[in-house]
Write a protein that holds these residues in place. Structure first.
Motif, short mmCIF file in Angstrom:
data_model
loop_
_atom_site.label_atom_id
_atom_site.label_comp_id
_atom_site.label_asym_id
_atom_site.label_seq_id
_atom_site.Cartn_x
_atom_site.Cartn_y
_atom_site.Cartn_z
N GLY A 157 0.79 -1.22 0.00
CA GLY A 157 0.00 0.00 0.00
C GLY A 157 0.81 1.27 0.00
O GLY A 157 0.26 2.37 -0.08
N GLY A 158 2.14 1.16 0.09
CA GLY A 158 3.01 2.33 0.08
C GLY A 158 3.83 2.38 -1.19
O GLY A 158 3.76 1.49 -2.04
N PRO A 159 4.64 3.42 -1.35
CA PRO A 159 5.44 3.56 -2.57
C PRO A 159 6.62 2.60 -2.57
O PRO A 159 7.07 2.15 -1.51
CB PRO A 159 5.93 5.01 -2.48
N PRO A 160 7.14 2.26 -3.75
CA PRO A 160 8.36 1.46 -3.81
C PRO A 160 9.51 2.19 -3.10
O PRO A 160 9.59 3.42 -3.13
CB PRO A 160 8.64 1.33 -5.30
N ALA A 161 10.37 1.43 -2.44
CA ALA A 161 11.53 1.99 -1.74
C ALA A 161 12.75 1.90 -2.64
O ALA A 161 12.93 0.92 -3.37
CB ALA A 161 11.77 1.25 -0.43
#
Length: 423
Positions: A157-161
């Motif tokens: 659910g978050g952006p790629p790191a």
């Protein structure tokens, strides 16, 4: 007794006697040259007058350690001829230009192999030598994105790191280039036949994912980040915040290691079953609550040396002081720089730190004598003989940060971005 990790002697390491010619570039190609040099190869870097963008100051560019540097203008006829003279005496040539650039400069594989049929010609690009994106500029982040690798990294659910530029440039790029070069060297030794090694970051990064592709095909890996056993989706393979803002990394995958982890944390007897994926969010919240109650130092003292597979997340400077790395000499200080020691290690032919990072052009006369290349003493050899310096102590041809000649750099002109692969 001389420390083999910091010896200045020559001819040490498993690649002693191997000659490598490196055309100055950014990112993975210089790292590949450093690795070969660390293992004993005689690596001569061809820097070009005019500098290159994003260059690290030469004295602190660790990827240029153990190398020697000459300055040549590849746009000049005599500079091109001298590069081919060097290639005729080399075992390996490394280049990191966009496809077609070395051919336009007259020092491409066809010209070099015509002079030296045994030559291993290593080519490092992001997209590869062909395909619809081959001529396009790019950097590590874009190669990872296209290969499907960047999408693996980060929370659900978050952006790629972004993993710095280690995974693409150096793991998928430089290390595959070195593997290919070593295999081609072995072939050349047996047959006398050189060849071209086409190393592309997108190829290497995709290859690194072999296990995950297998798991995906077996239905054991979800094609969504942060939802799987090894991508942070699993509560016992994850990172947790501590009371003082630090982080602890947990990798208690096996049953017996998890049991030790649960005992030391401790987890209550009625904690969710680790095998029940539907209750992973509950288990994660419980583990997070426990870690948030104490400092990173307290958790480190509790877990270090156990089989719970828990470690503090360290910064670079903290890692340099860690007892395990210190005991092995994993990081050393040489020439005033803290840097990784040569790796891997060999029982009979260890690598060594023989030379500090090469100043552009500093070894022109030395290489001219050692490699018997008269052209290095001629007009195309900028700063020949003494690593010529400009007033104020800057290396001749110093670019951004005093860097050496770079990919596509013209003497006295802005570097041509059409020639550089990018990192």
């Amino acid at each position: 007794m001389t420390d083999p990790m910091t010896s200045r002697s020559t001819g040490v390491g498993p690649l002693a006697g191997v000659r490598v010619l490196e055309l100055a570039a950014l990112g993975p190609a210089p790292f590949a040259g450093m690795l070969l040099a660390d293992l004993g190869a005689d690596v001569v870097r061809v820097d070009r007058p005019g500098g290159q963008p994003m260059a690290v100051p030469p004295a602190t560019d660790v990827t240029n350690r153990n190398k020697r540097s000459v300055l040549l203008d590849l746009k000049a006829a005599d500079g091109k001829a001298t590069v081919l003279d060097l290639a005729a005496r080399a075992d390996v040539l490394l280049e990191g230009f966009r496809p077609g650039v070395v051919e336009r400069l007259g020092v491409g594989p066809e010209a070099a192999l015509a002079r030296n049929p045994r030559l291993v010609y290593g080519r490092m690009t992001g997209w590869g030598q062909d395909g619809p994106l081959a001529a396009s500029a790019g950097h590590d982040i874009g190669y990872l994105a296209t290969a499907g690798t960047l999408g693996l990294i980060g929370p659900a659910g978050g952006p790629p790191a972004i993993p710095a530029n280690l995974l693409g440039d150096y793991a998928g790029g430089a290390l595959y280039l070195v593997s290919g070069v070593l295999a081609a060297l072995r072939h050349a030794e047996r047959t006398g036949e050189g060849q071209v090694v086409d190393s592309a970051i997108v190829d290497g990064v995709a290859h690194l994912g072999a296990m995950l592709w297998g798991l995906l095909g077996a239905g054991l890996w979800r094609d969504a980040r942060g939802t799987n056993l090894l991508d942070g989706g699993c509560p016992y393979y994850a990172v947790y915040a501590t009371a003082d803002g630090g982080w602890m990394a947990v990798g208690a995958l096996e049953e017996r290691f998890y049991a030790e982890f649960a005992r030391l944390l401790p987890l209550p007897a009625d904690a969710p079953d680790r095998g029940d994926v539907t209750r992973w969010p509950e288990l994660r919240a419980l583990i997070a609550e426990r870690f948030a109650a104490r400092s990173r130092a307290a958790w480190t003292a509790l877990f270090e040396g156990t089989d719970a597979c828990v470690a503090p997340v360290l910064s670079l400077r903290e890692a340099a002081a860690h007892p395990q790395l210190a005991a092995r000499g994993t990081l050393v200080t040489a020439d005033g720089l803290t840097q990784p020691a040569p790796a891997p290690r060999f029982s009979r032919t260890p690598g060594a730190l023989r030379r500090p990072p090469a100043e552009p052009g500093a070894h022109t006369a030395e290489v001219a004598a050692d490699w018997d290349v008269a052209g290095l003493r001629g007009p195309g050899a900028a700063g020949a003989g003494d690593g010529a310096r400009q007033p104020g102590g800057a290396p001749a041809g110093g670019g951004v940060g005093g860097g050496g000649g770079g990919v596509g750099a013209r003497a006295g002109a802005r570097p041509d971005s059409r020639e550089t692969t990018g990192s």
